[in-house]
Design a protein around this motif. Structure first.
Motif, short mmCIF file in Angstrom:
data_model
loop_
_atom_site.label_atom_id
_atom_site.label_comp_id
_atom_site.label_asym_id
_atom_site.label_seq_id
_atom_site.Cartn_x
_atom_site.Cartn_y
_atom_site.Cartn_z
N GLU A 1 21.32 -11.97 3.27
CA GLU A 1 21.48 -12.88 4.06
C GLU A 1 20.48 -13.00 5.75
OE1 GLU A 1 23.25 -15.72 3.90
OE2 GLU A 1 24.11 -15.15 2.42
N PHE A 2 20.21 -13.86 5.80
CA PHE A 2 18.40 -13.28 7.62
C PHE A 2 19.31 -15.00 8.13
CE2 PHE A 2 16.96 -11.65 4.16
CZ PHE A 2 16.28 -10.64 3.38
N CYS A 3 19.61 -14.09 9.53
CA CYS A 3 19.30 -15.40 11.04
C CYS A 3 17.95 -16.10 10.47
CB CYS A 3 19.91 -14.89 11.97
SG CYS A 3 18.50 -14.03 12.57
N LEU A 4 18.41 -17.71 11.51
CA LEU A 4 17.17 -18.79 11.53
C LEU A 4 15.84 -17.70 11.96
CD1 LEU A 4 15.81 -21.81 10.57
CD2 LEU A 4 16.97 -21.62 13.25
N MET A 5 15.94 -17.25 13.04
CA MET A 5 15.11 -16.02 13.28
C MET A 5 14.29 -15.30 12.14
SD MET A 5 14.67 -14.54 17.60
CE MET A 5 15.40 -15.98 17.38
N ASP A 6 15.10 -14.65 12.19
CA ASP A 6 14.43 -13.12 11.13
C ASP A 6 14.53 -13.60 9.36
OD1 ASP A 6 15.32 -11.40 12.71
OD2 ASP A 6 17.53 -11.28 12.44
N LEU A 7 14.79 -14.93 9.37
CA LEU A 7 14.24 -15.47 8.41
C LEU A 7 12.98 -16.13 7.99
CD1 LEU A 7 14.90 -17.42 5.32
CD2 LEU A 7 15.78 -19.42 6.52
N THR A 8 12.85 -16.58 9.14
CA THR A 8 11.45 -17.45 9.28
C THR A 8 10.00 -16.07 10.02
OG1 THR A 8 12.04 -19.19 11.34
CG2 THR A 8 9.86 -18.26 11.48
N GLU A 9 10.97 -14.84 9.73
CA GLU A 9 10.04 -13.13 10.19
C GLU A 9 10.12 -12.93 8.21
OE1 GLU A 9 10.37 -8.97 11.71
OE2 GLU A 9 12.07 -10.48 12.76
N HIS A 10 11.55 -13.07 7.89
CA HIS A 10 11.58 -12.37 6.52
C HIS A 10 9.79 -13.37 5.90
CE1 HIS A 10 12.74 -10.87 2.76
NE2 HIS A 10 13.20 -11.89 2.70
N ARG A 11 10.29 -14.93 6.59
CA ARG A 11 8.96 -15.25 5.40
C ARG A 11 7.47 -14.85 5.40
NH1 ARG A 11 6.28 -19.75 6.95
NH2 ARG A 11 5.38 -21.86 5.45
N GLN A 12 7.29 -14.73 6.13
CA GLN A 12 6.00 -14.07 7.14
C GLN A 12 5.60 -12.27 6.37
OE1 GLN A 12 6.22 -14.76 11.34
NE2 GLN A 12 6.02 -16.43 11.40
N ILE A 13 6.55 -11.89 6.44
CA ILE A 13 6.43 -11.05 5.42
C ILE A 13 6.72 -10.76 4.40
CG2 ILE A 13 7.25 -8.53 4.47
CD1 ILE A 13 9.35 -8.83 7.50
N LEU A 14 7.01 -11.77 3.37
CA LEU A 14 6.37 -11.89 1.97
C LEU A 14 4.84 -12.03 1.50
CD1 LEU A 14 10.22 -13.45 0.77
CD2 LEU A 14 9.16 -11.57 0.47
N ASN A 15 4.66 -13.58 2.81
CA ASN A 15 3.27 -14.30 3.17
C ASN A 15 2.61 -13.32 3.32
OD1 ASN A 15 2.13 -15.89 2.32
ND2 ASN A 15 1.85 -17.06 4.80
N ALA A 16 2.96 -12.31 3.98
CA ALA A 16 1.48 -11.14 4.28
C ALA A 16 1.27 -10.77 2.72
CB ALA A 16 2.05 -10.47 5.18
N GLU A 17 2.68 -9.84 2.36
CA GLU A 17 2.68 -9.21 0.88
C GLU A 17 2.27 -9.56 0.35
OE1 GLU A 17 6.40 -6.27 -1.86
OE2 GLU A 17 7.12 -7.76 0.23
#
Length: 241
Positions: free
Chosen positions: A28-44
């Motif tokens: 589970e992620f809050c809105l701000m961390d959900l965006t950051e998590h998406r960026q990390i997955l994209n980079a990976e």
């Protein structure tokens, strides 16, 4: 996607917030961390894809050597596994992208959002401040005399070229009576003033003034401070007990 009603802990910031699930990692992620998590997955995803392409190129070069046949089979299996991982990462990334798009649409469309009941006490504390227009927006076209006005002279009900003044908290007016070389205190609605300093003709003695140009009242120390222009000095005149 409907807004969550219950708050849960965000897996990154560990704060109790409204969170959204990641389908790939089931966190589970809050809105701000959900965006950051998406960026990390994209980079990976980009990193794995680049490594795969580079490795595939080396494998194709190695396939030209028949002695590496058994190794090639192992590598082919690794390739299949890598493709599955890349596809899974891509699905996670697509899911998060859709989540963020839905959240953005809901935030832009406030009609789909409802106020939670537990926020109502906070909203009830909000006060609205209404700025009223001033009742008086024009000056009167006639004035009243608050000091002297009995022609030019040196009597207590007269002034001679009043140069500066100071009004204290009690609305008493202290006037630098320039040509009379004195400071005059004029109380509200009084018919005549009271000499506060000077008034002993022009001179440089400590009981005299010479063309005073300004005056202020030190109400804490019960004194007046005077700019005694022609004597080139600023003096303090204390009130008698």
């Amino acid at each position: 996607m409907a807004m969550a009603n219950n708050k849960t802990l965000c897996s990154i910031c560990n704060k109790d917030k409204i969170t959204y699930p990641c389908k790939g990692c089931s966190k589970e992620f809050c809105l701000m961390d959900l965006t950051e998590h998406r960026q990390i997955l994209n980079a990976e995803l980009h990193r794995v894809t680049n490594e795969y392409n580079e490795f595939k190129q080396r494998i194709n070069e190695q396939k030209q050597n028949p002695h590496n046949h058994s190794l090639i089979k192992q590598i082919d299996q690794w390739e299949i596994n890598s493709i599955k991982k890349i596809q899974q990462k891509a699905q996670d990334l697509e899911y998060l992208t859709n989540q963020l798009m839905k959240i953005t649409q809901e935030l832009n469309n406030l009609s789909n959002m409802s106020i939670q009941q537990n926020l109502q006490p906070f909203i009830n504390q909000i006060s609205i401040i209404i700025t009223e227009k001033p009742k008086f927006n024009k000056w009167k076209q006639n004035a009243i005399t608050v000091a002297a006005g009995n022609e030019c002279g040196h009597e207590l009900n007269q002034l001679n070229l009043p140069f500066a003044m100071f009004i204290d908290k009690k609305k008493n007016i202290f006037i630098a009576d320039f040509q009379n070389h004195r400071i005059v205190e004029w109380k509200s609605n009084a018919k005549e003033g009271q000499i506060t300093a000077g008034g002993n003709n022009a001179g440089y003695r400590m009981d005299q003034l010479h063309y005073p140009r300004d005056v202020i009242v030190d109400q804490q120390n019960h004194s007046v401070i005077i700019a005694d222009s022609e004597n080139r000095r600023v003096i303090q005149w204390s009130r008698q007990n």
